[in-house]
Scaffold this active site. Structure first.
Site, PDB file in Angstrom:
ATOM      1  N   ASP A 185      -6.687 -89.799  56.305  1.00 31.74           N
ATOM      2  CA  ASP A 185      -6.352 -89.458  57.691  1.00 31.74           C
ATOM      3  C   ASP A 185      -4.997 -88.779  57.701  1.00 31.74           C
ATOM      4  OD1 ASP A 185      -4.349 -91.883  58.660  1.00 31.74           O
ATOM      5  OD2 ASP A 185      -5.950 -92.663  57.379  1.00 31.74           O
TER       6      ASP A 185
ATOM      7  N   GLU B 290      -1.394 -99.431  68.729  1.00 33.12           N
ATOM      8  CA  GLU B 290      -0.715-100.409  67.887  1.00 33.12           C
ATOM      9  C   GLU B 290       0.697-100.755  68.327  1.00 33.12           C
ATOM     10  OE1 GLU B 290       0.635 -98.455  64.012  1.00 33.12           O
ATOM     11  OE2 GLU B 290      -1.069 -97.171  64.557  1.00 33.12           O
TER      12      GLU B 290
END
Length: 351
Positions: free
Chosen positions: A35, A124
């Site tokens: 990613d 997050e």
């Protein structure tokens, strides 16, 4: 009798499924992946593909107005080299209204693309939100995103949050892309299975400069269709433009170059009488669909982060993949144990 009891307990434990103790792959078919975001800079996807990578998740956006600087070139080059592509959005919402706004923004950024993988929510950094609020915001964002794109979604989360923050209810509705380092099998969470597993942030792959996140994906991460995401810029509540603060030395032609637009479009958008005359501190609207070479909030290579209650420099260093020493030096902090809520700190842009 005691030895017999111990033997029976050992025998029972031995025959328990591994999912009792861990979060396991949803399928035995595994694809190697990475990613990426603007932090990796230009990527040679031919070399990436030849290194055995099958899937690449690309950061497209963050918050309500940041488009990743390399989003479009990453998408174009990964696709042209035959890689399976997914997108992720870094969610910063603090209420349901902001969750909807950011889902609309994400959908608009990736409109007219054809992803191969489920759209990912990366949530997050929670600030002072309660667990209940986090879950409500997450579900609101994901449902809105599905509605706007017609695509399935996945939650990206570290193992701790997947166990202690995100609810069983969410785990029953949405699949998991889990992040946990230093293990071959992720720990037990509220999910029984993972469709994505980020197992290190220090991967090294031909074609990528420096470290890159490495992942494994099951075939369940793939979408069932190859339909292009429709144009999503028609939301009544979505602002198609962003504000850029003019700095000393800026020119309209320079700003137009940064955002892949034209001086004429900027002049019309801002009703500027004299395109040769702009002032430092002046706010200039730029098209949101422009592809900035450097994100507005990322002046030079720094992120400006606003300290929230409970933050520590060590946590921020971990979050931004840097060190306490580097943050202290960058911000001229004398006492590394003393930061204040609301204080704005520069951090190296290592996303």
């Amino acid at each position: 009798m005691k030895l017999k009891t111990i033997f029976m307990i050992t025998l029972i434990v031995a025959f328990l499924p591994i999912s009792v103790f861990a979060t396991v792959a949803s399928s035995s078919t595994i694809y190697e992946g990475i990613d990426v975001s603007n932090w990796q800079g230009y990527i040679n996807y031919e070399q990436v593909r030849n290194s055995g990578i099958d899937v690449v998740y690309i950061k497209s956006s963050q918050g309500a107005n940041i488009i990743d600087a390399y989003f479009r070139i990453n998408y174009s080059n990964a696709k042209s080299n035959g890689l399976k592509v997914g997108f992720y959005h870094f969610l910063t919402a603090r209420n349901e209204e902001e969750a909807i706004e950011q889902a609309d923004f994400f959908a608009s950024v990736i409109s007219n693309t054809t992803p191969d993988c489920k759209l990912a929510m990366d949530f997050e950094v929670f600030g002072n939100l309660s667990i209940e609020e986090i879950n409500i915001i997450s579900e609101t964002f994901l449902e809105r995103l599905k509605e706007r794109t017609g695509k399935e979604v996945v939650i990206y989360s570290n193992a701790s949050d997947a166990r202690d923050i995100f609810s069983v209810s969410l785990s029953e509705k949405y699949p998991l892309w889990i992040a946990e380092y230093g293990t071959e099998v992720p720990s037990k969470t509220n999910w029984e299975f993972w469709e994505g597993f980020q197992y290190t942030s220090r991967g090294e792959i031909e074609g990528v400069r420096g470290f890159v996140d490495r992942d494994r994906f099951t075939n369940d991460i793939f979408l069932n269709d190859s339909v292009q995401i429709p144009e999503s810029g028609n939301s009544e509540n979505f602002n198609q433009d962003r504000e850029y603060i003019v700095k000393k030395g800026n020119t309209l032609s320079g700003i137009a170059t940064i955002y892949n637009t034209t001086v004429r479009e900027l002049v019309i958008l801002n009703k500027i009488q004299n395109p040769n005359l702009i002032f430092p501190g002046e706010e200039v609207l730029v098209p949101i669909n422009g592809n900035p070479q450097n994100e507005v909030e990322y002046q030079t290579n720094h992120i400006i982060y606003t300290v929230e209650e409970g933050d520590t420099l060590s946590q921020l260093a971990l979050r931004f993949k840097t060190t306490v020493e580097d943050i202290a030096k960058l911000n001229n902090i004398q006492n590394i144990n003393l930061i204040y809520v609301g204080e704005k700190l520069k951090n190296e842009n290592n996303e």
